[in-house]
Design an enzyme around this catalytic site. Structure first.
Site, short mmCIF file in Angstrom:
data_model
loop_
_atom_site.label_atom_id
_atom_site.label_comp_id
_atom_site.label_asym_id
_atom_site.label_seq_id
_atom_site.Cartn_x
_atom_site.Cartn_y
_atom_site.Cartn_z
N LYS A 48 -13.36 -1.05 6.37
CA LYS A 48 -13.94 -1.83 5.27
C LYS A 48 -14.93 -2.86 5.80
CE LYS A 48 -10.35 0.10 3.31
NZ LYS A 48 -9.85 0.68 2.11
N ALA A 50 -6.30 -4.83 7.23
CA ALA A 50 -7.31 -3.85 6.81
C ALA A 50 -8.54 -4.50 6.19
CB ALA A 50 -6.70 -2.85 5.83
N TRP A 65 0.88 -1.18 0.00
CA TRP A 65 0.00 0.00 0.00
C TRP A 65 0.92 1.23 0.00
CZ3 TRP A 65 -2.17 2.56 4.87
CH2 TRP A 65 -3.22 3.42 4.56
N ASP A 109 -0.50 -5.47 9.15
CA ASP A 109 -1.57 -4.55 8.77
C ASP A 109 -2.77 -5.40 8.36
OD1 ASP A 109 -3.28 -2.75 7.59
OD2 ASP A 109 -1.73 -1.68 6.50
C1 LIG Z 1 -3.35 -2.11 3.35
C2 LIG Z 1 -4.12 -1.02 4.00
N1 LIG Z 1 -3.80 -0.66 5.25
C3 LIG Z 1 -4.47 0.30 5.89
C4 LIG Z 1 -5.50 0.97 5.29
C5 LIG Z 1 -6.15 2.06 6.09
O1 LIG Z 1 -7.47 2.10 6.17
P1 LIG Z 1 -8.22 3.20 7.04
O2 LIG Z 1 -7.22 4.15 7.58
O3 LIG Z 1 -9.16 3.87 6.10
O4 LIG Z 1 -8.89 2.45 8.12
C6 LIG Z 1 -5.87 0.64 3.98
C7 LIG Z 1 -6.93 1.38 3.30
O5 LIG Z 1 -7.04 1.48 2.12
C8 LIG Z 1 -5.16 -0.39 3.32
O6 LIG Z 1 -5.46 -0.76 2.09
#
Ligand SMILES: Cc1ncc(COP(=O)(O)O)c(C=O)c1O
Length: 394
Positions: free
Chosen positions: A243, A210, A127, A208
């Site tokens: 999500k 997500a 990401w 991570d």
């Molecule tokens: C791999 C990954 N980590 C973390 C996030 C963070 O998500 P949020 O801060 O919107 O909860 C995302 C969101 O797209 C993601 O794809």
């Protein structure tokens, strides 16, 4: 003073959102930003969340400050959702954070505080925001091979070879499931080999998470995180509720620090709470409260799980249909990998020029690296996508 600031590069995905919004063509297809969409193209509020919001509106009597670490009921419910029986509460320190992004940020700050000079090994690709947060915090990022674009699967040999360079105290950034942007996850044997190399080198896993529940289901998607938590002395888990609870803008996430030596728990909890205080004081509460209400009420939880499962099945069905349609269009099985990948994303083998042509000539939007958001598809848009891909010469 402001003239000293350098211009920031646009986030490529967010720039895509702006371009898409300005496109007035009928039938444009948005496979860009990582947001779940239903069959009508909407990102709905989940039924259980709406219900919890209604109950909260009726019951909540104050919006005064809560706890610095976050609502204990949220921390507890999320710890159990993510870790199950893999760790006792006494072995876990936790804070609520503004989304998964906040959790990643706090995890990296904790690492920098506890282990100055530690490097973070990051998968290639990952990401994009991982790399920019690391740069922002002045933490050295070391790339490790993750994805083999030829086989569309995890480059396990390359990954282990690169991780052999870990030094004690370095961290390894891992996607717990549904890897973004590739959709390719290690299998359990590969996770075990990763655990062995991290333990042999004295490295700290930073997971991570997500997309819990978007891959093979809540339990299966948590399996790697739990195996790591059971096997490594210290593990950091940054989990997002954006999500899987559909509460993107509420900014709800959690950072869990799991440790085998429970004697360290109070110190770790103190450090995490301190980091919340320094960065934003009290974390956002509304989304966290909705999550804890959903997770602790039998009926709300059952309904949430059913809706999450329906979302997951929609994505796996779309994957299968896309793989079949593209396979038929090109007369080979070279797109079969799309059905095997998990989560919201996969990459198409397209060049940035082909991505530009898809956008300009066919009103199809995807990230410049060919990442597509599977949930942005619809049974009706798969054939036009396949036709456009053939037209650009994939
Ligand atoms: C791999 C990954 N980590 C973390 C996030 C963070 O998500 P949020 O801060 O919107 O909860 C995302 C969101 O797209 C993601 O794809």
């Amino acid at each position: 003073m402001l003239h000293r600031l350098r211009a920031q590069a646009d986030d490529p995905i967010l720039a895509l959102m702006v371009q898409l919004a300005g496109d007035t063509r009928e039938g444009k297809i948005d496979l860009g930003v990582g947001v779940y969409k239903d069959d009508s193209g909407a990102t709905p509020i989940m039924r259980s969340i709406k219900q919890a919001e209604y109950q909260l509106w009726q019951a909540q009597q104050t919006k005064s400050y809560g706890a610095l670490a976050g609502d204990p009921a949220f921390l507890d419910a999320m710890r159990q959702l993510v870790l199950g029986d893999a760790a006792d509460a006494a072995q876990v320190a936790a804070i609520a954070t503004p989304g998964g992004t906040g959790a990643v940020h706090q995890a990296l700050e904790l690492l920098r505080m506890a282990q100055p000079g530690a490097r973070v090994f990051a998968p290639v690709p990952t990401w994009a925001n991982h790399l920019s947060i690391l740069a922002h915090l002045g933490i050295e990022a070391v790339p490790y091979r993750y994805y083999d674009a030829e086989t569309h699967s995890v480059d396990h040999t390359g990954m282990l070879a690169d991780l052999a360079q870990l030094r004690s105290g370095d961290a390894v950034l891992l996607h717990g499931c549904c890897h973004n942007p590739t959709g390719a996850d290690p299998d359990m044997a590969q996770w075990r080999a990763l655990i062995d190399v991290m333990n042999a080198r004295g490295a700290v896993p930073l997971i991570d998470l997500a997309y819990l529940g978007f891959g093979d289901g809540l339990e299966a998607d948590a399996a790697a995180t739990r195996a790591i938590a059971e096997s490594c002395p210290v593990v950091l888990v940054a989990a997002s509720c954006s999500k899987n609870f559909g509460i993107y803008r509420e900014r709800t996430g959690i950072l869990l620090a799991v440790m085998q030596d429970g004697a360290l728990q109070a110190r770790a909890q103190g450090a995490l709470t301190h980091l919340n205080r320094q960065n934003y004081s009290f974390p956002p509460d509304h989304g966290a409260r909705l999550v804890s209400m959903v997770l602790t009420d039998g009926a709300l939880r059952a309904d949430w799980q059913a809706e999450l499962e329906a979302m997951r099945h929609r994505m796996t069905d779309l994957r299968t249909l896309l793989a079949q349609t593209l396979g038929a269009a090109v007369g080979t099985d070279r797109f079969a990998y799309l059905a095997q990948h998990r989560g919201m994303f996969s990459r198409l083998p397209v060049t940035p020029e082909q991505v530009a042509t898809l956008r300009d000539a066919h009103a199809i939007y995807m990230a410049p690296d060919g990442r597509i958001n599977i949930a942005g598809l619809h049974t009706n848009t798969i054939a036009p996508l396949a036709d456009a891909l053939v037209a650009v010469g994939i």
